[in-house]
Design a protein around this motif. Sequence first.
Motif, mmCIF file in Angstrom:
data_model
loop_
_atom_site.group_PDB
_atom_site.id
_atom_site.type_symbol
_atom_site.label_atom_id
_atom_site.label_comp_id
_atom_site.label_asym_id
_atom_site.label_seq_id
_atom_site.Cartn_x
_atom_site.Cartn_y
_atom_site.Cartn_z
ATOM 1 N N GLU A 130 0.834 -1.205 0.000
ATOM 2 C CA GLU A 130 0.000 0.000 0.000
ATOM 3 C C GLU A 130 0.866 1.251 0.000
ATOM 4 O OE1 GLU A 130 -3.557 2.158 2.609
ATOM 5 O OE2 GLU A 130 -2.756 0.203 3.214
ATOM 6 N N ASN A 131 1.898 1.282 0.830
ATOM 7 C CA ASN A 131 2.793 2.441 0.873
ATOM 8 C C ASN A 131 3.497 2.642 -0.467
ATOM 9 O OD1 ASN A 131 2.107 2.878 3.546
ATOM 10 N ND2 ASN A 131 3.881 1.777 4.357
ATOM 11 N N SER A 132 3.901 1.532 -1.094
ATOM 12 C CA SER A 132 4.595 1.609 -2.381
ATOM 13 C C SER A 132 3.669 2.120 -3.482
ATOM 14 C CB SER A 132 5.144 0.235 -2.771
ATOM 15 O OG SER A 132 6.092 -0.231 -1.837
ATOM 16 N N SER A 133 2.379 1.813 -3.379
ATOM 17 C CA SER A 133 1.430 2.176 -4.439
ATOM 18 C C SER A 133 1.309 3.690 -4.602
ATOM 19 C CB SER A 133 0.051 1.574 -4.148
ATOM 20 O OG SER A 133 -0.550 2.192 -3.025
ATOM 21 N N TYR A 134 1.603 4.457 -3.540
ATOM 22 C CA TYR A 134 1.505 5.911 -3.627
ATOM 23 C C TYR A 134 2.516 6.486 -4.619
ATOM 24 C CZ TYR A 134 -1.478 5.711 0.507
ATOM 25 O OH TYR A 134 -2.500 5.437 1.381
ATOM 26 N N ILE A 135 3.593 5.738 -4.852
ATOM 27 C CA ILE A 135 4.628 6.219 -5.774
ATOM 28 C C ILE A 135 4.050 6.400 -7.173
ATOM 29 C CG2 ILE A 135 6.831 5.641 -6.885
ATOM 30 C CD1 ILE A 135 7.520 4.090 -4.290
ATOM 31 N N LEU A 136 3.196 5.472 -7.595
ATOM 32 C CA LEU A 136 2.635 5.519 -8.944
ATOM 33 C C LEU A 136 1.303 6.254 -8.997
ATOM 34 C CD1 LEU A 136 3.397 1.896 -10.229
ATOM 35 C CD2 LEU A 136 4.779 3.959 -10.439
ATOM 36 N N SER A 137 0.880 6.845 -7.890
ATOM 37 C CA SER A 137 -0.424 7.513 -7.861
ATOM 38 C C SER A 137 -0.404 8.874 -8.557
ATOM 39 C CB SER A 137 -0.902 7.680 -6.411
ATOM 40 O OG SER A 137 -0.037 8.544 -5.687
ATOM 41 N N HIS A 138 0.798 9.369 -8.863
ATOM 42 C CA HIS A 138 0.940 10.682 -9.502
ATOM 43 C C HIS A 138 1.137 10.509 -11.010
ATOM 44 C CE1 HIS A 138 1.325 12.577 -5.554
ATOM 45 N NE2 HIS A 138 2.133 11.571 -5.246
ATOM 46 N N LYS A 139 0.596 11.429 -11.767
ATOM 47 C CA LYS A 139 0.707 11.352 -13.224
ATOM 48 C C LYS A 139 2.071 11.823 -13.722
ATOM 49 C CE LYS A 139 -4.237 11.785 -14.238
ATOM 50 N NZ LYS A 139 -5.284 12.545 -14.961
ATOM 51 N N SER A 140 2.616 12.854 -13.098
ATOM 52 C CA SER A 140 3.867 13.421 -13.608
ATOM 53 C C SER A 140 5.078 12.670 -13.060
ATOM 54 C CB SER A 140 3.974 14.903 -13.228
ATOM 55 O OG SER A 140 4.298 15.055 -11.865
ATOM 56 N N THR A 141 6.112 12.599 -13.882
ATOM 57 C CA THR A 141 7.347 11.934 -13.473
ATOM 58 C C THR A 141 7.974 12.635 -12.279
ATOM 59 O OG1 THR A 141 7.794 11.142 -15.710
ATOM 60 C CG2 THR A 141 9.666 11.276 -14.214
ATOM 61 N N ARG A 142 7.925 13.961 -12.260
ATOM 62 C CA ARG A 142 8.546 14.708 -11.159
ATOM 63 C C ARG A 142 7.935 14.288 -9.820
ATOM 64 N NH1 ARG A 142 8.450 21.176 -11.007
ATOM 65 N NH2 ARG A 142 9.634 20.840 -12.935
ATOM 66 N N TYR A 143 6.621 14.250 -9.771
ATOM 67 C CA TYR A 143 5.964 13.908 -8.520
ATOM 68 C C TYR A 143 6.180 12.440 -8.150
ATOM 69 C CZ TYR A 143 3.631 18.450 -8.450
ATOM 70 O OH TYR A 143 3.369 19.796 -8.395
ATOM 71 N N ARG A 144 6.289 11.573 -9.150
ATOM 72 C CA ARG A 144 6.574 10.164 -8.856
ATOM 73 C C ARG A 144 7.964 10.008 -8.247
ATOM 74 N NH1 ARG A 144 4.280 6.044 -13.522
ATOM 75 N NH2 ARG A 144 2.087 6.642 -13.370
ATOM 76 N N VAL A 145 8.931 10.715 -8.803
ATOM 77 C CA VAL A 145 10.296 10.650 -8.278
ATOM 78 C C VAL A 145 10.328 11.221 -6.858
ATOM 79 C CG1 VAL A 145 12.645 11.536 -8.523
ATOM 80 C CG2 VAL A 145 11.405 10.715 -10.535
#
Length: 224
Positions: A130-145
């Motif tokens: 669940e914690n890891s899933s937040y990484i991909l919850s953003h559309k932009s690469t900047r926010y994912r990084v």
Amino acid sequence: MLKIMSNKWIQLFFESKIPFCIHKLYKGDALIFKFYTNCKPLIIVFYGTVYIMKVFTNGESIFLAILTGNSLIDFSVNSFDSDYIYYKVVALENTYFIKFCWLDYITHFKYLSTLVKLLDLFRYTLQQYENSSYILSHKSTRYRVIQLLLFLCREFGILNNNYIIIPFEISQKTISYITGSNPITVNKVIRYLINRLLVKYIVKKRILICYSSFFSYSQDKTIT
């Protein structure tokens, strides 16, 4: 090595006479897993840190989770698409696994406490997914990084005065795998964060340092 061999999980398996084997992955190495029809394997990560990718036969891949010690890896639930996928477990640092068959576990365990401990692993692992899933919850690469760096700081970071060190190597290629982004775009994001004095990236050692200003920046951008 003696410290590893004295691990409580290894002792538990010896005492319960459950057949098992130990694997070691050096940082950067990977294990490949496909669906098994006979022995449905379970894997306990009892030392180290890994990330898991779901890889399709066309070469595309999806990041699933970052798992650390006392996590459980179970790939036996996805038999319907087993001809089209495999799973790749990559070590972010030297990592040790216990691999065993679920049927052997059911057959040999003698004490209810062993099953309870395994259920604790399931609960902890679900939390990490669940914690890891937040990484991909953003559309932009900047926010994912940024979300990935926040996750790594929270889960593994070492506090040192006004900054946090991520204590293992993480290359920009690894960041691109995890965030599902183009390596060139990831490089631009890292350079942007460095130029804003939010992080420091030591290229030769592939070590990231996140300054206190990085966390203020992420809060201003409502990245949590």
